[in-house]
Design an enzyme around this catalytic site. Structure first.
Site, PDB file in Angstrom:
ATOM      1  N   HIS A  34     -94.789  43.461 -32.075  1.00  0.00           N
ATOM      2  CA  HIS A  34     -94.798  44.768 -31.672  1.00  0.00           C
ATOM      3  C   HIS A  34     -95.782  44.857 -30.265  1.00  0.00           C
ATOM      4  CE1 HIS A  34     -94.326  48.952 -32.515  1.00  0.00           C
ATOM      5  NE2 HIS A  34     -95.706  49.208 -32.048  1.00  0.00           N
ATOM      6  N   GLU A  78     -89.248  54.514 -28.761  1.00  0.00           N
ATOM      7  CA  GLU A  78     -90.183  53.739 -29.531  1.00  0.00           C
ATOM      8  C   GLU A  78     -89.763  53.729 -31.125  1.00  0.00           C
ATOM      9  OE1 GLU A  78     -93.949  52.220 -28.354  1.00  0.00           O
ATOM     10  OE2 GLU A  78     -94.924  53.430 -30.200  1.00  0.00           O
ATOM     11  N   HIS A  80     -89.979  53.409 -35.278  1.00  0.00           N
ATOM     12  CA  HIS A  80     -90.947  53.648 -36.225  1.00  0.00           C
ATOM     13  C   HIS A  80     -90.268  53.131 -37.523  1.00  0.00           C
ATOM     14  CE1 HIS A  80     -95.171  55.412 -36.417  1.00  0.00           C
ATOM     15  NE2 HIS A  80     -95.060  54.338 -35.642  1.00  0.00           N
ATOM     16  N   ASN A  81     -89.592  52.027 -37.462  1.00  0.00           N
ATOM     17  CA  ASN A  81     -88.571  51.750 -38.608  1.00  0.00           C
ATOM     18  C   ASN A  81     -89.341  51.435 -40.046  1.00  0.00           C
ATOM     19  OD1 ASN A  81     -86.472  52.028 -36.637  1.00  0.00           O
ATOM     20  ND2 ASN A  81     -86.316  49.810 -36.315  1.00  0.00           N
ATOM     21  N   ARG A 101     -97.597  60.616 -26.865  1.00  0.00           N
ATOM     22  CA  ARG A 101     -98.773  60.399 -26.248  1.00  0.00           C
ATOM     23  C   ARG A 101     -98.579  59.160 -25.197  1.00  0.00           C
ATOM     24  NH1 ARG A 101    -100.275  60.841 -31.427  1.00  0.00           N
ATOM     25  NH2 ARG A 101    -100.237  58.577 -31.733  1.00  0.00           N
ATOM     26  N   SER A 306    -105.207  55.621 -36.717  1.00  0.00           N
ATOM     27  CA  SER A 306    -105.292  56.991 -36.982  1.00  0.00           C
ATOM     28  C   SER A 306    -104.611  57.534 -35.936  1.00  0.00           C
ATOM     29  CB  SER A 306    -106.784  57.536 -37.065  1.00  0.00           C
ATOM     30  OG  SER A 306    -107.266  57.209 -38.379  1.00  0.00           O
TER      31      SER A 306
END
Lengths: 751, 229
Positions: A34, A78, A80-81, A101, A306
């Site tokens: 990643h 991006e 997020h699987n 972000r 977080s």
């Protein structure tokens, strides 16, 4: 932690000692696929701009497209699987937040979100009931998560796509794309600099959520995955909204030297990358980090993911200018350390050094692997697929079947849950054009956006699949009148350690790179997601193309159909489509009507595609055409049906003449998927002028027929006539997805 | 004349309102932070949409207790123009400036689409310019207007129902109602008619590139404030 024995040995060698527990955690995330791109880097070198950036100044400016008037656009996709597979609402929500972000960190204001989603089948009877229900649950909650986060944060979700295939059961794909606008003289850097400059932690407090998320993303999903729910982060879109306003306001003070978001691997990634980029060190005191719970260890603080956090380096003595802005917006801001010139990142917790490491070891020494590649048998077999063995279906029913297939059916149920208009810059929203168009304040120009991918084509022919995805996304933005400019890609594949997956990856990326080069639309950013596998095997290779186009005048953007009931319809296409293809290989018709996924797709004629896009841009700018809609899944029949349904008007056409000699088969003429074709509408009487104009671009153009007030779609092909009532088509198309989803979603949104 | 655009943490239509007023309507506009306590120098108030304070509590409940809202209430009492859109409508209901409440949509989902509206009251400053069915977008999760039977009767008798959701032809129907609001109510007025709350976003329909200019028929009222009405 996901490191191999040999990687551990390499770390010991680089450090000349054994790493501390915290350091080991830091290496594990920074060297995960990643963050470290260890399997993909050699293949990504096909991307020219990526290669140049790797060898040159870095990525910051490589990711910005100048659009004139001193403005630039930046964008990125991006995935997020894995988080979405185990906790769909938060997984998808934090995917949206993370990519916002990424854009913000460049100093850009996020102006649009897009997404591309893949799930297993959602209709009863298309698999084991428990699996179908799980797929529906994932689908509904992913959409809710995107809506819940995106709507609150105030960034419009303007385009997207959703696909379904049994191989995505158990491993859905959730790719979020964000687009931002900035002044090109105000691009920020992520490099730390200036000895003694304070390092400031900004945003929400750190908790124990999402620890090792990046490592989780870099392994296959299995029965244990459910236990990884705590690895999924929790999103707070309200905090993100404050973070956007505070960051942009703080950047305007001029006191910030460098800034980076805390995304994957949180504090580790941001401190390591900022130091490494600036070739400096940092002393970080973790005791100063705002925490949600006091008993966090150094390891947990460095690895927490977080959300809604940023790290900035400010000019010494001006830190209060930054802190004041963040406090005004109700966010945490704390100096947690300072920049050093020893080139070493030193991290302490409760007086104890928990990590002391050269950041370049983490960023520049990640091992790179090349897997063996193997051409899969199915690919060779597909080359000899014989359409002659497939009997022709009744076109009347075939079109209804295609329009009712969730893959093709209206995604109204999805996009009506997204705020498409906030920021009041949306000039063409979901469902109205082939791409979204944003009209940013401060310029007359328009920004066209699209995200698209076709995994069936890519599975059966990865190289063509990669090329076709770029050509189609470019054609889509061109259909709005925008000149295609640049690509961001989301590459979703199985394990790179499987030889056939690595072969798929290599060929698909080569296809994207070659098409991007030929079409003058460089790949400026992207994301690789490997290990998309579950008990059911790996997902089909799914490269997604996010395309940016620019309109000189946003007001001249074109919808997919005109509301003029007298308008004439023309087919404009690249000339040498050849007559050897029927366009049914890897087609939606073959998959959903004949029930076969076989054959190779027709590869694009890239120079022809460039001419077609140029024609569309010119025709829109000169107001020569009223609308444009490309031919893709389901061929011209689906294109015409979509136009009739959107306009709520009838259409009468004949599919004869030179544009349809490519096959003798009626189904191939109606549903064949040859690239490089577009249906345009023109004012009655302007047909000849537009045909001539198309020819001047080296394209073929012919009359098809016209819009009508009849309320029917009538297509004559050869000596066969078909007719459908538009309201019947709408009923099938609009309600297909609505019918199968339940209405029990939680909704965490209001306003 | 300047319009105060109230800004809470989490407002996300504040900038849209500001630009719509200044660039498309041609009236002055200025942001007023929620901690302020004065509206001196302002001729009207716009409470924008968004997710004030994250709307983690009941929508608009936190914002209604912000310091500036005491001043907005006083301002409204004086009969001066106040408009609340979407979350702003929720805030005005929570402050008691408007009757009724806004609950989770009947579909239980956020809904973003164009709707058609018919002005029911034709005499208030906000509605007198709306002489045809208008088309503007909604975008909300909690927009189902509810009130008790007595209040509904008072609203009807006092011509306080500003807008109803209708179809393109102007007919009130269940299909035209995007959220299950009682009697298809999209917007209401206070007794004096100077305070308007509505769920649809007129500020999102003030120029051609946005797909509709029908929002102007409502917001143009603010130019007349400037003319001394």
């Amino acid at each position: 932690m996901g490191l191999t024995q040999s990687e551990f040995e390499l770390i010991c060698k680089l450090l000349d000692r054994e790493p501390s527990y915290t350091e080991l955690g830091m290496f594990a995330v920074m060297w995960s696929e990643h963050c470290g791109y260890k399997f993909s880097r050699p293949v990504l070198a096909y991307f020219k701009r990526y290669k140049e950036a790797l060898e040159g100044e870095g990525f910051e400016n490589a990711g910005v497209v100048e659009i004139g008037d001193g403005l630039g656009v930046t964008m990125k996709v991006e995935s997020h699987n894995h988080p979405s597979a185990v906790e769909p609402y938060q997984g998808a929500a934090t995917g949206v937040g993370g990519i916002i972000r990424d854009i913000l960190t460049m100093g850009a204001r996020p102006i649009a979100s897009l997404n591309s989603l893949r799930f297993g089948p959602i209709r009863d009877g298309e698999g084991e009931q428990a699996v179908i229900e799980r797929n529906r649950y994932l689908f509904e909650h992913v959409v809710s998560g995107i809506a819940g986060y995106g709507n609150c944060v105030g960034v419009p979700t303007v385009a997207g796509e959703v696909g379904f295939h049994p191989r995505y059961s158990g491993n859905p794909l959730v790719n979020a794309m964000c687009v931002g606008i900035l002044r090109t003289d105000e691009i920020t850097t992520a490099a730390a600099s200036g000895e003694g400059n304070p390092v400031i932690y900004l945003g929400s407090a750190t908790g124990k959520d999402g620890i090792h998320g990046a490592t989780f993303a870099s392994t296959e999903l299995d029965e244990e995955s459910e236990s990884k729910r705590p690895n999924v982060q929790i999103g707070d879109p309200f905090a993100e909204k404050q973070l956007i306003e505070a960051t942009l306001e703080a950047l305007r003070t001029g006191a910030i030297v460098g800034i980076q978001d805390m995304g994957a691997a949180g504090l580790t990634c941001s401190t390591v990358e900022m130091s490494s980029k600036g070739s400096v060190g940092m002393n970080i005191d973790l005791d100063l980090v705002p925490m949600r719970e006091d008993d966090m260890t150094g390891y947990e603080l460095m690895l927490s993911e977080s959300q809604e956090r940023m790290l900035a380096v400010a000019e010494k003595g001006r830190e209060h200018e930054v802190i004041d802005v963040f406090q005004k917006w109700g966010l945490k801001a704390a100096v947690i350390g300072y920049v050093t010139n020893d080139g070493i990142l030193t991290v302490t917790r409760q007086g104890e050094v928990v990590a002391k490491v050269d950041p370049k070891l983490l960023t520049d020494h990640c091992p790179v692997y090349q897997s063996p590649m193997e051409e899969p048998l199915y690919y060779r077999n597909a080359a000899s697929f014989d359409i002659g063995l497939v009997s022709q279906a009744d076109p009347q029913g075939a079109l209804l079947t295609l329009l009712g297939t969730p893959e093709i059916a209206s995604k109204r149920w999805v996009y009506q849950q997204y705020d498409q208009h906030v920021q009041t810059q949306t000039a063409l929203e979901c469902g109205r054009g082939d791409a979204a168009v944003i009209a940013p304040r401060g310029t007359k120009k328009g920004i066209a956006l699209k995200i698209d991918g076709n995994s069936r084509q890519t599975y059966l022919h990865p190289y063509f699949g990669g090329q076709l995805a770029v050509a189609e996304a470019a054609r889509n933005v061109a259909c709005t009148g925008a000149a295609p400019q640049a690509v961001t890609d989301g590459l979703n594949f199985g394990s790179p350690q499987s030889a056939h997956v690595y072969w798929q990856f290599n060929h698909a990326v080569k296809g994207i790179a070659d098409a991007a080069e030929a079409m003058g639309t460089p790949v400026i950013s992207g994301n690789v997601s490997f290990y998309n596998e579950s008990d059911l095997g790996e997902v089909p290779p799914t490269p997604l193309i996010g395309m940016l186009g620019i309109l000189e005048d946003a007001a001249s953007r074109l919808p997919l159909v005109s509301s003029d009931p007298e308008a004439s319809l023309l087919l404009v296409s690249v000339t040498d489509l050849g007559i050897t293809h029927d366009g049914l290989g890897a087609s939606a018709y073959l998959a959903y009507v004949a029930g076969q996924e076989d054959g190779h797709p027709v590869g694009p004629n890239l120079s022809g595609e460039v001419s077609l896009d140029k024609f569309l841009v010119e025709a829109a700018a000169t107001k020569s055409i009223l609308s444009a809609h490309d031919l893709s899944e389901g061929g011209i029949a689906v294109t015409l049906a979509e136009m009739a349904m959107e306009a709520n008007l009838g259409i009468e056409v004949e599919l004869n003449g030179s544009g349809f000699v490519y096959s003798e088969r009626v189904d191939a003429k109606l549903f064949g998927e040859l690239p490089g074709r577009v249906v345009v509408s023109v004012k009655a009487g302007q047909e000849d002028a537009v045909v001539l104009m198309a020819k001047s671009f080296g394209l073929a153009a012919q009359r098809l027929g016209k819009m009508s007030a009849s309320g029917s779609l009538s297509i004559r092909v050869g000596d066969q006539s078909c007719s459908w009532s538009v309201s019947q088509l709408q009923e099938v198309f609009n309600t297909s997805i609505e019918k199968v989803v339940t209405h029990q979603n939680r909704i965490e949104t209001a306003g | 004349m300047k319009v105060a655009v109230i800004r809470f943490p989490g407002s996300n239509c504040d900038q849209d309102a500001f630009h719509s007023l200044r660039d498309d309507i041609g009236v002055g506009a200025e942001y007023v932070w929620y901690e302020e306590t004065s509206l001196d120098g302002f001729g009207a108030v716009f409470v924008p949409g968004g997710f004030s304070f994250g709307d983690y509590l009941r929508c608009g409940a936190m914002a209604a207790r912000a310091p500036i809202m005491t001043e907005v209430a006083r301002f409204a009492e004086e009969g001066r123009p106040v408009i609340g859109v979407c979350n702003g409508f929720q805030v005005l209901c929570e402050t008691g400036l408007l009757p009724g409440a806004l609950l989770l949509n009947e579909s239980q989902k956020f809904v973003c689409k164009y709707v058609h509206l018919r002005a029911e009251n034709r005499t208030s400053m906000w509605t007198q310019g709306v002489d045809k069915v208008i088309r503007i977008p909604v975008a909300h999760g909690e927009g189902r207007y509810v009130c008790d039977a007595d209040t509904l009767k008072k609203l009807q008798d006092g011509e306080q129902i500003a807008f109803r959701y209708v179809d393109e032809a102007g007919t009130q129907s269940a299909d035209a109602n995007p959220n299950g609001s009682v009697e298809n109510i999209a917007g209401v007025l206070n007794v004096k008619g100077n305070v308007l709350g509505l769920m649809p976003h007129p500020e999102r329909a003030t120029k051609n590139t946005l797909g509709s200019t029908d929002g102007l028929t409502i917001l143009k009222a603010l130019t007349m404030v400037g003319a001394g009405l």
